[in-house]
Design an enzyme around this catalytic site. Sequence first.
Site, PDB file in Angstrom:
ATOM      1  N   HIS A   1      10.984   6.772   8.341  1.00 25.38           N
ATOM      2  CA  HIS A   1      11.516   6.867   6.974  1.00 25.38           C
ATOM      3  C   HIS A   1      13.017   7.095   7.059  1.00 25.38           C
ATOM      4  O   HIS A   1      13.495   7.744   7.982  1.00 25.38           O
ATOM      5  CB  HIS A   1      10.853   8.035   6.230  1.00 25.38           C
ATOM      6  CG  HIS A   1       9.504   7.701   5.689  1.00 25.38           C
ATOM      7  ND1 HIS A   1       8.956   8.340   4.609  1.00 25.38           N
ATOM      8  CD2 HIS A   1       8.587   6.783   6.079  1.00 25.38           C
ATOM      9  CE1 HIS A   1       7.759   7.835   4.341  1.00 25.38           C
ATOM     10  NE2 HIS A   1       7.496   6.891   5.229  1.00 25.38           N
TER      11      HIS A   1
ATOM     12  N   ARG B   1       0.833  -1.210   0.000  1.00 24.17           N
ATOM     13  CA  ARG B   1       0.000   0.000   0.000  1.00 24.17           C
ATOM     14  C   ARG B   1       0.871   1.265   0.000  1.00 24.17           C
ATOM     15  O   ARG B   1       0.980   1.946  -1.009  1.00 24.17           O
ATOM     16  CB  ARG B   1      -0.933  -0.025   1.222  1.00 24.17           C
ATOM     17  CG  ARG B   1      -2.189   0.808   1.075  1.00 24.17           C
ATOM     18  CD  ARG B   1      -1.947   2.316   1.184  1.00 24.17           C
ATOM     19  NE  ARG B   1      -1.265   2.703   2.425  1.00 24.17           N
ATOM     20  CZ  ARG B   1      -0.759   3.904   2.657  1.00 24.17           C
ATOM     21  NH1 ARG B   1      -0.842   4.866   1.760  1.00 24.17           N
ATOM     22  NH2 ARG B   1      -0.136   4.155   3.799  1.00 24.17           N
ATOM     23  N   ASP B   2       1.521   1.550   1.101  1.00 18.24           N
ATOM     24  CA  ASP B   2       2.331   2.766   1.217  1.00 18.24           C
ATOM     25  C   ASP B   2       3.408   2.786   0.128  1.00 18.24           C
ATOM     26  O   ASP B   2       3.654   3.813  -0.508  1.00 18.24           O
ATOM     27  CB  ASP B   2       2.960   2.782   2.620  1.00 18.24           C
ATOM     28  CG  ASP B   2       3.693   4.070   2.951  1.00 18.24           C
ATOM     29  OD1 ASP B   2       3.922   4.882   2.048  1.00 18.24           O
ATOM     30  OD2 ASP B   2       4.045   4.258   4.134  1.00 18.24           O
TER      31      ASP B   2
ATOM     32  N   CYS C   1      10.083   8.996  -0.710  1.00 22.64           N
ATOM     33  CA  CYS C   1       9.505  10.020   0.153  1.00 22.64           C
ATOM     34  C   CYS C   1       8.780  11.018  -0.735  1.00 22.64           C
ATOM     35  O   CYS C   1       9.405  11.681  -1.555  1.00 22.64           O
ATOM     36  CB  CYS C   1      10.598  10.724   0.954  1.00 22.64           C
ATOM     37  SG  CYS C   1       9.934  11.956   2.072  1.00 22.64           S
TER      38      CYS C   1
ATOM     39  N   HIS D   1       6.715   4.423  12.751  1.00 19.09           N
ATOM     40  CA  HIS D   1       6.812   4.335  11.290  1.00 19.09           C
ATOM     41  C   HIS D   1       7.902   5.321  10.858  1.00 19.09           C
ATOM     42  O   HIS D   1       7.661   6.524  10.777  1.00 19.09           O
ATOM     43  CB  HIS D   1       5.443   4.710  10.705  1.00 19.09           C
ATOM     44  CG  HIS D   1       5.352   4.701   9.223  1.00 19.09           C
ATOM     45  ND1 HIS D   1       4.497   3.855   8.535  1.00 19.09           N
ATOM     46  CD2 HIS D   1       5.970   5.430   8.268  1.00 19.09           C
ATOM     47  CE1 HIS D   1       4.599   4.076   7.229  1.00 19.09           C
ATOM     48  NE2 HIS D   1       5.487   5.043   7.039  1.00 19.09           N
TER      49      HIS D   1
ATOM     50  N   ASN E   1      10.274   4.908   3.089  1.00 19.62           N
ATOM     51  CA  ASN E   1      10.096   3.937   4.165  1.00 19.62           C
ATOM     52  C   ASN E   1      11.373   3.164   4.518  1.00 19.62           C
ATOM     53  O   ASN E   1      12.122   2.756   3.638  1.00 19.62           O
ATOM     54  CB  ASN E   1       9.040   2.907   3.740  1.00 19.62           C
ATOM     55  CG  ASN E   1       7.656   3.497   3.653  1.00 19.62           C
ATOM     56  OD1 ASN E   1       7.211   4.156   4.585  1.00 19.62           O
ATOM     57  ND2 ASN E   1       6.987   3.277   2.531  1.00 19.62           N
TER      58      ASN E   1
HETATM   59 MG    MG Z   1       5.657   5.662   4.895  1.00 20.93          MG
END
Ligand code: MG
Length: 315
Positions: free
Chosen positions: A221, A27-28, A252, A219, A261
């Site tokens: 990055h 997804r992300d 990003c 979460h 990520n």
């Molecule tokens: Mg992310």
Amino acid sequence: MSDRPKLSAVSLTTLPQRVKICEMGPRDGLQNERGVVPAADKIRYIDLLSASGLSVIETTSFVRPDAVPQLTDAEVVMAGIERREGVTYLCLVPNMRGFARAQAAGVRAIAVFTAASESFAKRNINMTIDESIAAFRDVVAAARADGMWVRGYISVAFGCPYEGSVPVENVVRVASALAEMGIDDLSVGDTIGVATPDQVIEVSEALQAQMPVERIAMHFHDTRGTALANVLAALQMNIATFDASAGGLGGCPYAPGATGNLATEDLLYMLHGMRIETGVDLARVRDASRFIAGVLGRDPVSRAYRALEAAAVSS
Ligand code: MG
């Protein structure tokens, strides 16, 4: 040297013994790709990821199709994947309309998402923070009534591309509102990859005054190379759930060309090296990354992935 310094031995014994990883790639990751991946390839990718032992996989998103063209096939993907026992297939749901679609598709775990800064919420979801929280109330209540697992996301908790630094009080305020709704898990996001370990400790401490540590996920990055250092800081604060994306998929969105990520392989390499259990097979995550890299036509940015591939070539 056979004896390591005593100090590090002492501090490492207090870390969580087991970590849960929430896989963000499908997804992300894919949402932040320019092209649209065919549903059949997404399904294969998700099945490869679930075969690795990952217990939470963010699978797709039930948002308006015109808002996220990369994920218009949510129903097809949910119907096509192998539902492996013990795996939570998490889906993003912005409102009741999305919830109804997700429910009809047999989704058993949903996520709602807001931000810690007003400017980011306005641009990303076109609502104020309070409006977004009000909108989630019905969604979360409906999901809980149906026995679903519910996750909440707070974006830009460590810094905002429009406002710069984000006060810890803002993060705590949003987190408390989500916690009051009865979400199972809160993912606190460093959306633009600016966090440093001292800040992670500060935010973790403030959040733990509001909710049990078991409900807090981080979460990170790796935009500026601090993601794993931040994981270590969070581990020292007893946080044991981390989001990561296979191969480091998903750039990003606010720093074109930069790493987004934290890569699942990089996280696994560090955790397993520290003898922290994850239940995830790194080689199998690499298989999934290799597959999707072939679909996307470029190599993953994950350092551990690249090192493993290089070792495989030279041996
Ligand atoms: Mg992310």
